[in-house]
Design a protein around this motif. Structure first.
Motif, PDB file in Angstrom:
ATOM      1  N   VAL B  42       0.828  -1.218   0.000  1.00 21.70           N
ATOM      2  CA  VAL B  42       0.000   0.000   0.000  1.00 21.70           C
ATOM      3  C   VAL B  42       0.858   1.261   0.000  1.00 21.70           C
ATOM      4  N   GLU B  48      -5.862  -1.909  -1.427  1.00 26.47           N
ATOM      5  CA  GLU B  48      -5.892  -2.984  -0.425  1.00 26.47           C
ATOM      6  C   GLU B  48      -6.188  -4.318  -1.085  1.00 26.47           C
ATOM      7  N   SER B  51      -3.157  -5.626  -2.833  1.00 33.25           N
ATOM      8  CA  SER B  51      -2.123  -6.016  -1.880  1.00 33.25           C
ATOM      9  C   SER B  51      -2.408  -7.395  -1.293  1.00 33.25           C
ATOM     10  N   THR B 161      -1.889  -3.897   5.336  1.00 31.60           N
ATOM     11  CA  THR B 161      -2.526  -2.931   4.430  1.00 31.60           C
ATOM     12  C   THR B 161      -3.348  -1.914   5.218  1.00 31.60           C
TER      13      THR B 161
END
Lengths: 114, 244
Positions: B42, B48, B51, B161
């Motif tokens: 991030v 998010e 990730s 994240t």
């Protein structure tokens, strides 16, 4: 930088490649064997690939702090210094976590002092 | 300790639990590693979903971090794929040594087990798989170990994240990526051949940094591997001629 959909695509392909490498011998179960040259070369993959991957961005990092020698020796920047310290910590301690913490803290110290 | 946990492996359930138990100590490093991966992703601007999706799709930390770093530095897709492949080649070794244990299973089991291979899962289970676990329960034992690792890693990434969003860029958290690689690099250097391999890899990559399509990285890596192998051969020959 690539756009987010493209990064998703790259991620999916890397995932697929990784799955192929991991399942290779399990799926083929004894029908093939590792070529000898590949087997010998595997040991050198981590040192060679990692060194080639990490070192250039460190030495070519544009320094954001006022190191007195940065004009003459631009590669001796805050990231190479913190990275060298981290290598020493890893060498002595063999702890990945401690190494990351030591490297980050030394970078912050350099950034806040200078 | 492993005798205690593995002697009671008599059912799929007990094999699963014994595998989870044997891998449990490694969670101490896997969980923070997942967090670092999440924060790193991030902090370079990944969403998010991407990730966490990356952890699930790739599920191999070093190649994930390499992908994140290369994407941010504007590398070409070919260079990213090639680098990730080289970093993950070691999984073929694990796959080869695990294959006799899983040879009779259906394909979906083989693919699931393959997907779940990690350095710690392999490292913690291979001795018991070779010696103690009954053949018909080996896949349960292995999936117990890699399952707990998977959960810790994914949860770690999710937490990372969440935390990573609140971190200002002046904290330079992206520096955790090269630091993690340095920590993996150091123990991989064990003798003169591996030192040669790392030095040549770094120097060639520096010298070739202006090459297009990240060929500098690939050239550095391949030169390092080749010089390491050459050095190994020369050292062995020298040893042999001393012995004679």
């Amino acid at each position: 930088m690539l756009s987010e959909p493209l990064i998703w695509l790259v991620t999916a392909i890397v995932g697929l490649i990784t799955l192929t490498l991991r399942s290779s011998f399990i799926v083929l179960a004894g029908r093939i064997s590792m070529p000898d040259l590949l087997l010998r070369g595997l040991r050198f993959v981590p040192p060679a690939v990692l060194a080639a991957l990490i070192v250039p961005p460190l030495v070519f990092h544009a320094s954001v702090v006022n190191l007195p020698w940065v004009e003459a020796l631009p590669w001796l920047n805050e990231r190479t210094l913190a990275g060298t310290f981290a290598v020493l910590v890893m060498w002595r301690s063999r702890s990945v976590l401690l190494t990351i913490v030591a490297g980050m803290v030394s970078l912050w110290v350099l950034q806040w002092l200078l | 300790m492993s005798t205690l946990t593995t002697s009671s492996v008599v059912s799929p359930r007990s094999a699963l639990l014994a595998g989870a138990k044997v891998a449990a100590p490694t969670l101490l490093s896997i969980f923070p590693f997942g967090m670092i991966t999440g924060v790193a992703a991030v902090s370079v601007g990944f969403s998010e979903a991407l990730s966490v999706g990356m952890t699930v799709l790739i599920f191999a930390g070093a190649s994930q971090l390499a992908t994140i770093q290369l994407v941010t530095t504007g590398a070409t897709i070919a260079a990213i794929l090639l680098t990730a492949t080289m970093i993950n080649l070691r999984f073929m070794l694990y796959s080869a040594s695990l294959s006799p244990h899983f040879s009779t299973l259906p394909l979906y089991w083989k693919l699931l087990l393959g997907y779940s291979i990690t350095d710690p899962a392999f490292g913690m289970t291979i001795a018991d798989l070779n010696e103690r676990i009954p053949q018909q329960l080996k896949h349960w034992y292995f999936i117990g170990a890699s399952g707990i690792i998977w959960v810790a890693w994914v949860v770690g990434t999710i937490l990372g994240t969440i935390l990573g969003r609140g971190v200002p860029p002046e904290w330079s958290l992206d520096f955790a990526i090269p630091l993690n690689f340095l920590a993996v690099l150091v123990p991989s250097i064990r003798d003169r051949a591996t030192v040669t391999s790392a030095l040549v890899g770094a120097l060639v990559a520096i010298a070739a940094v202006r090459l297009p399509f990240n060929l500098g990285l690939i050239t550095g890596a391949l030169s390092g591997i080749a010089m390491g192998m050459l050095m190994e051969t020369l050292l062995k020959r020298k040893e042999r001629s001393h012995a004679e």
